[in-house]
Design a protein around this motif. Sequence first.
Motif, PDB file in Angstrom:
ATOM      1  N   PRO A  53     -20.481  16.327   8.302  1.00 52.82           N
ATOM      2  CA  PRO A  53     -20.569  17.931   8.517  1.00 52.82           C
ATOM      3  C   PRO A  53     -19.235  18.737   8.121  1.00 52.82           C
ATOM      4  N   ASP A  54     -19.255  19.815   8.160  1.00 52.52           N
ATOM      5  CA  ASP A  54     -17.902  20.521   8.182  1.00 52.52           C
ATOM      6  C   ASP A  54     -17.268  20.796   8.992  1.00 52.52           C
ATOM      7  N   HIS A  82      -9.881  14.694   7.780  1.00 57.41           N
ATOM      8  CA  HIS A  82      -9.701  16.031   7.658  1.00 57.41           C
ATOM      9  C   HIS A  82     -10.841  16.804   8.496  1.00 57.41           C
ATOM     10  N   LEU A  83     -11.869  16.178   9.172  1.00 62.38           N
ATOM     11  CA  LEU A  83     -12.922  16.705   9.941  1.00 62.38           C
ATOM     12  C   LEU A  83     -12.547  17.415  11.251  1.00 62.38           C
ATOM     13  N   PRO A  84     -12.466  18.593  11.280  1.00 66.37           N
ATOM     14  CA  PRO A  84     -12.170  19.507  12.318  1.00 66.37           C
ATOM     15  C   PRO A  84     -13.321  19.228  13.440  1.00 66.37           C
ATOM     16  N   GLN A 127     -13.270  26.915   7.068  1.00 62.27           N
ATOM     17  CA  GLN A 127     -12.453  27.445   6.179  1.00 62.27           C
ATOM     18  C   GLN A 127     -11.089  26.515   5.617  1.00 62.27           C
ATOM     19  N   ARG A 128     -10.370  26.611   6.784  1.00 63.61           N
ATOM     20  CA  ARG A 128      -9.165  25.801   6.629  1.00 63.61           C
ATOM     21  C   ARG A 128      -9.485  24.388   6.065  1.00 63.61           C
ATOM     22  N   SER A 129     -10.484  23.544   6.640  1.00 62.94           N
ATOM     23  CA  SER A 129     -10.600  22.210   6.069  1.00 62.94           C
ATOM     24  C   SER A 129     -11.161  22.374   4.822  1.00 62.94           C
ATOM     25  N   GLN A 130     -12.098  23.199   4.385  1.00 63.93           N
ATOM     26  CA  GLN A 130     -12.577  23.154   2.885  1.00 63.93           C
ATOM     27  C   GLN A 130     -11.519  23.353   1.934  1.00 63.93           C
ATOM     28  N   ALA A 131     -10.588  24.414   2.433  1.00 57.26           N
ATOM     29  CA  ALA A 131      -9.477  24.659   1.532  1.00 57.26           C
ATOM     30  C   ALA A 131      -8.626  23.709   1.259  1.00 57.26           C
ATOM     31  N   ARG A 240     -19.883  20.621   0.681  1.00 57.84           N
ATOM     32  CA  ARG A 240     -21.405  20.957   0.754  1.00 57.84           C
ATOM     33  C   ARG A 240     -21.745  21.724  -0.555  1.00 57.84           C
ATOM     34  N   GLY A 241     -22.347  21.331  -1.384  1.00 64.40           N
ATOM     35  CA  GLY A 241     -23.125  21.943  -2.486  1.00 64.40           C
ATOM     36  C   GLY A 241     -22.057  22.036  -3.768  1.00 64.40           C
TER      37      GLY A 241
END
Length: 325
Positions: A53-54, A82-84, A127-131, A240-241
């Motif tokens: 998951p994110d 890095h998974l929050p 948002q921070r994790s994806q960045a 994701r995607g």
Amino acid sequence: MPSLPEDKPIILIVDDTPDNLALLSDTLQSAGYAVLMALDGASAIDRLALITPDAVLLDAMMPGMDGFETCRLIKQDLRYQHLPIIFMTALTESEHVVQGFRVGGVDYVTKPVRPSEVVARIAAHVQRSQAQRQADLVLEMGMKAALIARSSGEIVWQSDLARQRLTLGWQAEPPIAAASDRASEITKSNEGHRSVTALPAPLGEWLQRWIAEGADTQVSLERVHGGVRRIVRVLGRASRGDWVMLIDEYDDTAQAIDLSTRFGLTAREAEVLLWLSRGKTNRDISDIVGMAPRTVNKHLEHIFAKLNVETRAAATAIAIQASGR
């Protein structure tokens, strides 16, 4: 495991109270998230084995394995560094807050939870994790011909080398499936060079078909243009995607000339050795270079003699070492 949309961040909610799960699930789905749920720590870890998951919204106090132990076990796996993980707790005493951070949590919300606060905190951490993940990928791939593309064909990020290799050859190739105007969109960059902002039609259609048929961990597509082979591989997900793709390039003519010069081979012998080193059978080589199988065998006899070897494996090893692959 239910089917999840590609275009929504995924939140795993872990809580031993079904009413809390229902409230949080409805809240997050209304805010545009896809939701996975687990009633205990063991089930949460099982969910992670199937999909990453994110973010994780984790109840601190559960019977059996509590949230702190669950978080500790998750963070032992390097894939989830890095998974929050955001704790939900009624325990606001400092030692419990510190314990949550110590085992790898990034934040906490107090129970009874306020839906608006949960949504706001999750949005910030996702948002921070994806960045951060994309920044790590960019640093790792900056010197390679690498790119990140969405399943729609839109390019999210590309290295300079990938941009160069996308503008050469792909547009001239016949499409594998029906071409899409979107997939061939080209714009002018500030420097006056062509910059691909979406995958060329052959790549875009191929990626979409590959995803639809069930993505494996690695896959490749090969094109030849002007004597240069370009091989595109999907390395995996960026998020994701989004998909990480790598474009390798090989100049077959230059490599054959190099083999010829190094080992005193004729041009045709060098071609045969080049394809032999790439694992091709005699029949494959015959089809590729356009010569009879008996002629391939005769060339191999000459190659073995000039390389002072007796087997295909030995000749292949020498060719691979010479090309630096």
